[in-house]
Design an enzyme around this catalytic site. Structure first.
Site, PDB file in Angstrom:
ATOM      1  N   LEU A 127       0.417  -1.139   0.074  1.00  0.00           N
ATOM      2  CA  LEU A 127       0.284   0.069  -0.110  1.00  0.00           C
ATOM      3  C   LEU A 127       1.196   1.375   0.048  1.00  0.00           C
ATOM      4  O   LEU A 127       0.668   1.944  -0.575  1.00  0.00           O
ATOM      5  CB  LEU A 127      -1.000   0.150   1.157  1.00  0.00           C
ATOM      6  CG  LEU A 127      -1.782   0.874   1.762  1.00  0.00           C
ATOM      7  CD1 LEU A 127      -2.803   1.191   0.029  1.00  0.00           C
ATOM      8  CD2 LEU A 127      -2.360   0.975   2.708  1.00  0.00           C
ATOM      9  N   PRO A 130       7.451   5.602  -0.813  1.00  0.00           N
ATOM     10  CA  PRO A 130       8.500   6.330  -0.802  1.00  0.00           C
ATOM     11  C   PRO A 130       7.958   7.661  -0.051  1.00  0.00           C
ATOM     12  O   PRO A 130       8.585   8.120   0.550  1.00  0.00           O
ATOM     13  CB  PRO A 130       9.375   6.068  -1.507  1.00  0.00           C
ATOM     14  CG  PRO A 130       9.699   4.662  -1.989  1.00  0.00           C
ATOM     15  CD  PRO A 130       7.696   4.520  -2.281  1.00  0.00           C
ATOM     16  N   ALA A 132       4.262   8.688  -0.208  1.00  0.00           N
ATOM     17  CA  ALA A 132       2.763   7.851   0.025  1.00  0.00           C
ATOM     18  C   ALA A 132       3.021   6.585   1.251  1.00  0.00           C
ATOM     19  O   ALA A 132       2.748   6.118   1.366  1.00  0.00           O
ATOM     20  CB  ALA A 132       2.192   7.800  -1.216  1.00  0.00           C
ATOM     21  N   GLY A 133       2.955   7.569   2.081  1.00  0.00           N
ATOM     22  CA  GLY A 133       2.760   7.481   3.448  1.00  0.00           C
ATOM     23  C   GLY A 133       1.303   7.372   3.764  1.00  0.00           C
ATOM     24  O   GLY A 133       0.255   6.439   4.241  1.00  0.00           O
ATOM     25  N   ARG A 271      15.705  -9.327  42.302  1.00  0.00           N
ATOM     26  CA  ARG A 271      16.832  -8.467  42.822  1.00  0.00           C
ATOM     27  C   ARG A 271      17.098  -7.868  43.902  1.00  0.00           C
ATOM     28  O   ARG A 271      15.744  -7.553  44.737  1.00  0.00           O
ATOM     29  CB  ARG A 271      16.886  -7.307  41.655  1.00  0.00           C
ATOM     30  CG  ARG A 271      17.996  -6.100  41.783  1.00  0.00           C
ATOM     31  CD  ARG A 271      19.625  -6.674  41.485  1.00  0.00           C
ATOM     32  NE  ARG A 271      20.137  -5.568  41.477  1.00  0.00           N
ATOM     33  CZ  ARG A 271      21.498  -5.603  41.532  1.00  0.00           C
ATOM     34  NH1 ARG A 271      22.431  -6.604  41.367  1.00  0.00           N
ATOM     35  NH2 ARG A 271      22.335  -4.469  41.213  1.00  0.00           N
ATOM     36  N   GLN A 339      14.117   0.839  32.897  1.00  0.00           N
ATOM     37  CA  GLN A 339      13.939   1.248  34.231  1.00  0.00           C
ATOM     38  C   GLN A 339      14.259   0.039  34.830  1.00  0.00           C
ATOM     39  O   GLN A 339      14.965   0.786  36.513  1.00  0.00           O
ATOM     40  CB  GLN A 339      12.968   2.446  34.112  1.00  0.00           C
ATOM     41  CG  GLN A 339      13.732   3.355  35.334  1.00  0.00           C
ATOM     42  CD  GLN A 339      14.663   4.112  34.957  1.00  0.00           C
ATOM     43  OE1 GLN A 339      14.869   4.456  33.187  1.00  0.00           O
ATOM     44  NE2 GLN A 339      15.295   5.281  35.829  1.00  0.00           N
ATOM     45  N   GLU A 366       0.810   1.030  10.249  1.00  0.00           N
ATOM     46  CA  GLU A 366      -0.893   0.829  10.597  1.00  0.00           C
ATOM     47  C   GLU A 366      -1.580   2.403  10.442  1.00  0.00           C
ATOM     48  O   GLU A 366      -2.236   2.615  11.108  1.00  0.00           O
ATOM     49  CB  GLU A 366      -1.252  -0.201  10.725  1.00  0.00           C
ATOM     50  CG  GLU A 366      -1.176  -1.277  10.844  1.00  0.00           C
ATOM     51  CD  GLU A 366      -2.022  -2.058   9.240  1.00  0.00           C
ATOM     52  OE1 GLU A 366      -1.981  -1.618   9.043  1.00  0.00           O
ATOM     53  OE2 GLU A 366      -1.422  -2.708   9.155  1.00  0.00           O
ATOM     54  N   THR A 368       0.436   6.176  11.572  1.00  0.00           N
ATOM     55  CA  THR A 368       0.929   7.008  12.916  1.00  0.00           C
ATOM     56  C   THR A 368       0.084   7.300  13.589  1.00  0.00           C
ATOM     57  O   THR A 368      -0.854   7.674  13.582  1.00  0.00           O
ATOM     58  CB  THR A 368       1.817   8.855  12.508  1.00  0.00           C
ATOM     59  OG1 THR A 368       0.936   8.995  12.245  1.00  0.00           O
ATOM     60  CG2 THR A 368       3.067   7.946  11.164  1.00  0.00           C
TER      61      THR A 368
END
Length: 383
Positions: A127, A130, A132-133, A271, A339, A366, A368
């Site tokens: 789909l 380069p 066309a995102g 730990r 962390q 899918e 942003t």
């Protein structure tokens, strides 16, 4: 600790147990080595296919599992908790079959869908391009129909294609008219088509076992019988498929977050510092509690959207919410897991640094998370 689930049927419970067994035996022992080697685990997909886990949400009469999305997504989540690259691949493969299953003719469903859902084939979804995102309607890959109308010639380049070079077919969207989003058409291109070429694999931050490449269509000829639906219906198909695909990524992100939480909680009870298990310190215990709340909330969000889909009700907004909430949760939980482990979490001796790298892309593909906010706000303001 396995996620607590309430499955709708006994069959669904059995599917979850089957998935967990396959994850233990066939995924977990290989994930570290294959991710480090940047190897796509083709045999793992065959194993999942033979178990019926690649075709769960499709009708049984076509070779699918006949399961509701509520069940399918929880299987994806379980796979993601063991191997995120594979879960993304399962979601992508399911997406590739969607146009044929929904808009294909009976003949196309008999000839194409049978293979797609057999478990032996792996699909790719072409789909994005380069340039066309998020703006899919600006794609330039073109399909030109022959004078006799029997074939199309495809020319152009698709980008960010999972399974490129490994797939058995490519569900491809190409321009057949210069009318923006209304000029896009869907094709299923066989992997052995002449003129189909692949760029070098992308050098990605994570998901190293999810091979992603550009796919070049250099005059690839496909029969008109491999056009799905009518000319100009491709954009509608792509957007409809993306609603479901976003739920796949939401579920996968939740599984990834669950894996990070489980690893962090286990470490906190192993730990010791200052003569105590570090999990007994309130500051760290509360951090783990917030991680649990994020994972539980994410799961509830994608399941709500899935149940709307299963009921035949609109779910575009809820799918966007789920994709946004679940992937943001994955980013936060994996960051917090590093962390919890401290310096150990920053090394490759523990998988949480990989989880963190894998979580980042879930906020990007899918659609942003900025696009998800656009979808949500438009849905809210259109009435």
């Amino acid at each position: 600790m396995p996620a607590t689930r309430v499955m709708p049927t006994g069959e669904a419970e059995d599917l979850i147990e089957l998935t967990r067994e396959i994850c233990r035996k066939d995924l977990a022992p290989h994930v570290d080595a294959m991710e480090q080697a940047h190897t796509l685990p083709r045999e793992v997909f065959r194993t999942l296919g033979r178990a019926g886990l690649l075709s769960l949400p499709y009708p049984e009469e076509h070779g699918g599992g006949g399961q509701p999305y509520e069940v399918y997504l929880q299987v994806v989540e379980e796979i993601a908790s063991a191997w995120m690259s594979v879960a993304v691949g399962v979601s992508v493969h399911s997406l590739t079959a969607y146009p044929v299953a929904t808009w294909g003719t009976p003949e196309q469903q008999a000839t194409l869908l049978a293979g797609m859902l057999s478990g032996e084939q792996l699909g790719a979804y072409c789909l994005s391009e380069p340039l066309a995102g998020s703006d899919v309607a600006s794609m330039t890959t073109r399909a030109t129909r022959s004078a006799d109308g029997r074939t199309y010639a495809l020319k152009g380049t698709k980008a960010w294609v999972s399974h490129a070079g490994h797939a058995d077919y490519y569900t491809t969207f190409a321009r057949t008219a210069d009318t923006g989003g209304k000029g896009i058409t869907t094709f299923v291109v066989p992997a052995d088509a002449s003129g189909l070429e692949f760029a070098a694999p992308e050098r990605k931050m994570g998901l190293h076992s999810d091979t992603v490449r550009q796919v070049v269509f250099d005059g690839v000829v496909v029969g008109a019988d491999r056009r799905i639906g009518e000319e100009g219906q491709g954009m509608m198909m792509a957007l409809a498929a993306l609603d479901s695909g976003r739920l796949g990524i939401a579920a996968a992100a939740t599984g990834l977050a669950q894996a990070a939480l489980d690893r962090a909680a286990a470490y906190a009870m192993e730990r010791e510092q200052f003569g105590r298990k570090i999990g007994t310190f309130q500051g760290l215990a509360f951090l783990l509690a917030d991680m649990e709340a994020a994972v539980t909330s994410a799961r509830a969000t994608y399941l709500h959207a899935a149940r709307l889909r299963d009921a035949g009700r609109p779910f575009t907004k809820q799918a966007a919410v789920a994709k946004l909430v679940c992937t943001d949760a994955a980013m936060k939980v994996t960051t917090d897991a590093v962390q919890v482990l401290g310096g150990a979490g920053y090394t490759q001796d523990f998988p949480v640094e990989r989880y963190l790298r894998e979580a980042k892309v879930t906020q990007i593909f899918e659609g942003t998370n900025q696009i998800q906010r656009l979808v949500i706000s438009r849905q809210l303001l259109q009435h």
